[in-house]
Design a protein around this motif. Structure first.
Motif, PDB file in Angstrom:
ATOM      1  N   GLU A 150      34.494  58.052  38.074  1.00 31.31           N
ATOM      2  CA  GLU A 150      34.650  59.519  38.098  1.00 31.31           C
ATOM      3  C   GLU A 150      36.100  59.961  38.079  1.00 31.31           C
ATOM      4  N   THR A 151      37.022  59.117  38.552  1.00 35.15           N
ATOM      5  CA  THR A 151      38.426  59.542  38.647  1.00 35.15           C
ATOM      6  C   THR A 151      39.320  58.862  37.612  1.00 35.15           C
ATOM      7  N   GLY A 152      38.850  57.746  37.044  1.00 36.09           N
ATOM      8  CA  GLY A 152      39.684  57.011  36.085  1.00 36.09           C
ATOM      9  C   GLY A 152      40.700  56.093  36.755  1.00 36.09           C
ATOM     10  N   VAL A 153      40.724  56.041  38.080  1.00 37.71           N
ATOM     11  CA  VAL A 153      41.657  55.144  38.782  1.00 37.71           C
ATOM     12  C   VAL A 153      40.997  53.766  38.887  1.00 37.71           C
ATOM     13  N   VAL A 154      41.712  52.729  38.461  1.00 32.45           N
ATOM     14  CA  VAL A 154      41.149  51.377  38.544  1.00 32.45           C
ATOM     15  C   VAL A 154      41.233  50.890  39.990  1.00 32.45           C
ATOM     16  N   ILE A 155      40.079  50.524  40.538  1.00 32.60           N
ATOM     17  CA  ILE A 155      40.010  50.056  41.933  1.00 32.60           C
ATOM     18  C   ILE A 155      39.357  48.677  41.925  1.00 32.60           C
ATOM     19  N   GLY A 156      40.040  47.716  42.516  1.00 37.92           N
ATOM     20  CA  GLY A 156      39.506  46.358  42.603  1.00 37.92           C
ATOM     21  C   GLY A 156      38.922  46.100  43.983  1.00 37.92           C
ATOM     22  N   ILE A 157      38.180  44.992  44.074  1.00 37.59           N
ATOM     23  CA  ILE A 157      37.539  44.661  45.343  1.00 37.59           C
ATOM     24  C   ILE A 157      37.681  43.151  45.569  1.00 37.59           C
ATOM     25  N   ALA A 158      37.963  42.751  46.791  1.00 40.16           N
ATOM     26  CA  ALA A 158      38.078  41.319  47.116  1.00 40.16           C
ATOM     27  C   ALA A 158      37.017  40.976  48.162  1.00 40.16           C
ATOM     28  N   PRO A 159      35.822  40.611  47.698  1.00 43.96           N
ATOM     29  CA  PRO A 159      34.741  40.285  48.636  1.00 43.96           C
ATOM     30  C   PRO A 159      34.853  38.827  49.089  1.00 43.96           C
ATOM     31  N   GLY A 160      33.981  38.425  50.001  1.00 43.26           N
ATOM     32  CA  GLY A 160      33.900  37.007  50.366  1.00 43.26           C
ATOM     33  C   GLY A 160      33.437  36.197  49.162  1.00 43.26           C
ATOM     34  N   TYR A 161      33.666  34.884  49.202  1.00 42.03           N
ATOM     35  CA  TYR A 161      33.359  34.032  48.043  1.00 42.03           C
ATOM     36  C   TYR A 161      31.899  34.166  47.585  1.00 42.03           C
ATOM     37  N   MET A 162      30.985  34.234  48.563  1.00 46.06           N
ATOM     38  CA  MET A 162      29.555  34.241  48.205  1.00 46.06           C
ATOM     39  C   MET A 162      29.175  35.501  47.432  1.00 46.06           C
ATOM     40  N   ASP A 163      29.968  36.549  47.568  1.00 48.24           N
ATOM     41  CA  ASP A 163      29.629  37.819  46.920  1.00 48.24           C
ATOM     42  C   ASP A 163      30.372  38.031  45.599  1.00 48.24           C
ATOM     43  N   ILE A 164      31.257  37.107  45.233  1.00 48.81           N
ATOM     44  CA  ILE A 164      32.023  37.296  43.987  1.00 48.81           C
ATOM     45  C   ILE A 164      31.077  37.362  42.787  1.00 48.81           C
ATOM     46  N   HIS A 165      30.173  36.391  42.692  1.00 50.08           N
ATOM     47  CA  HIS A 165      29.321  36.344  41.503  1.00 50.08           C
ATOM     48  C   HIS A 165      28.378  37.542  41.414  1.00 50.08           C
ATOM     49  N   PRO A 166      27.592  37.844  42.467  1.00 52.64           N
ATOM     50  CA  PRO A 166      26.688  38.997  42.331  1.00 52.64           C
ATOM     51  C   PRO A 166      27.432  40.310  42.078  1.00 52.64           C
ATOM     52  N   ILE A 167      28.555  40.510  42.725  1.00 51.96           N
ATOM     53  CA  ILE A 167      29.261  41.786  42.527  1.00 51.96           C
ATOM     54  C   ILE A 167      29.824  41.862  41.109  1.00 51.96           C
ATOM     55  N   SER A 168      30.344  40.752  40.618  1.00 51.49           N
ATOM     56  CA  SER A 168      30.907  40.811  39.263  1.00 51.49           C
ATOM     57  C   SER A 168      29.808  40.972  38.208  1.00 51.49           C
ATOM     58  N   MET A 169      28.576  40.542  38.523  1.00 54.90           N
ATOM     59  CA  MET A 169      27.455  40.727  37.591  1.00 54.90           C
ATOM     60  C   MET A 169      26.960  42.170  37.587  1.00 54.90           C
ATOM     61  N   HIS A 170      26.981  42.802  38.765  1.00 56.27           N
ATOM     62  CA  HIS A 170      26.336  44.110  38.892  1.00 56.27           C
ATOM     63  C   HIS A 170      27.257  45.306  38.676  1.00 56.27           C
ATOM     64  N   PHE A 171      28.561  45.103  38.848  1.00 55.22           N
ATOM     65  CA  PHE A 171      29.451  46.268  38.835  1.00 55.22           C
ATOM     66  C   PHE A 171      30.620  46.062  37.873  1.00 55.22           C
ATOM     67  N   LYS A 172      31.048  47.182  37.259  1.00 57.51           N
ATOM     68  CA  LYS A 172      32.173  47.114  36.312  1.00 57.51           C
ATOM     69  C   LYS A 172      33.464  47.439  37.058  1.00 57.51           C
ATOM     70  N   ILE A 173      33.838  46.572  37.952  1.00 53.72           N
ATOM     71  CA  ILE A 173      35.095  46.744  38.698  1.00 53.72           C
ATOM     72  C   ILE A 173      35.778  45.372  38.754  1.00 53.72           C
ATOM     73  N   PRO A 174      37.123  45.364  38.835  1.00 55.09           N
ATOM     74  CA  PRO A 174      37.810  44.077  38.937  1.00 55.09           C
ATOM     75  C   PRO A 174      37.519  43.423  40.291  1.00 55.09           C
ATOM     76  N   VAL A 175      37.141  42.146  40.243  1.00 59.56           N
ATOM     77  CA  VAL A 175      36.785  41.419  41.467  1.00 59.56           C
ATOM     78  C   VAL A 175      37.822  40.315  41.712  1.00 59.56           C
TER      79      VAL A 175
END
Ligand code: G3P
Length: 224
Positions: free
Chosen positions: A36-61
């Motif tokens: 909605e804002t056009g600002v690129v926001i990344g996320i650093a989850p725990g290792y176990m969540d890297i794969h599911p989050i990168s599959m489900h969301f269009k954000i840098p992980v």
């Protein structure tokens, strides 16, 4: 997954509010605010969540750490190639809560670069920031440890550390982006950090522990 460099990275650490379905909740809020804002926001989850989050969301992980070792007989180690194949676009290195020796920072940056992972090297003071700049990471994140998790913003409590780190880093390599972190939780903190020369911010508790992470994220990027 977006390949653009983020201006905001949310580190979920090992907070109970930041893994499993809660990680997805924060990732969804991150994606919404980013779209909605056009600002690129990344996320650093725990290792176990890297794969599911990168599959489900269009954000840098990002991973929260990698070890300076190649794939092979390294039980329990976090290998750059594995992080990349799980869907991460980059990794934190030498976070205040996962410190490495200078030799290991160098090895981890090299391992990440070989795998085309973006590198975010965290530092605690101006001379460490200058030392880390020699390794030419993509980002250096300056975070005074005494302010981490306090809710007291580095941008107001210690503005000099941001300004001086930016100057020290850019003098060595002007391409390195500098993030400011520790106690950042509002759009006003982000604005101040950018005024001090930072390219963006790295934060955790202000979003992860918020009642409504999406509201906090909208406020965070409101003055960029
Ligand atoms: O990696 C971000 C971090 O160490 C800062 O934590 O909770 O002060 O935003 P926080």
């Amino acid at each position: 997954m977006q390949e653009k460099y983020p201006q905001v990275i949310i580190n979920l650490k090992a907070y109970s509010e930041g893994f499993g379905s809660s990680a997805h909740y924060i990732a969804r809020a991150t994606e919404t605010v980013s779209e909605e804002t056009g600002v690129v926001i990344g996320i650093a989850p725990g290792y176990m969540d890297i794969h599911p989050i990168s599959m489900h969301f269009k954000i840098p992980v990002y991973a929260q750490h990698i070890d300076p070792v190649p794939p092979g007989a390294y039980t329990g180690h976090i290998v750059a190639e594995a992080v990349k194949s799980a869907g991460a676009c980059g990794t934190l290195i030498n976070h205040s809560e996962k410190r490495l020796t200078l030799a290991d920072i160098s090895g981890a940056v090299d391992a990440a670069k070989k795998t085309a992972l973006q590198t975010v090297v965290c530092t605690n003071n101006i001379s460490t920031s200058a030392a880390a700049a020699v390794f030419s990471p993509d980002f250096i994140a300056i975070e005074p440890p005494e302010l981490i998790g306090t809710g007291i913003s580095v941008a107001t409590a210690d503005p000099e550390i941001i300004e001086d780190s930016v100057n020290a880093v850019k003098e060595i390599n002007s391409k390195i982006k500098v993030l400011a972190g520790a106690g950042i939780s509002t759009g006003e903190c982000v604005k101040r950090a950018l005024e001090l020369g930072a390219d963006g911010v790295l934060l955790a508790s202000g979003v992860v522990k918020a009642k409504n992470p999406q509201d906090v994220l909208f406020d965070l990027v409101s003055k960029i």
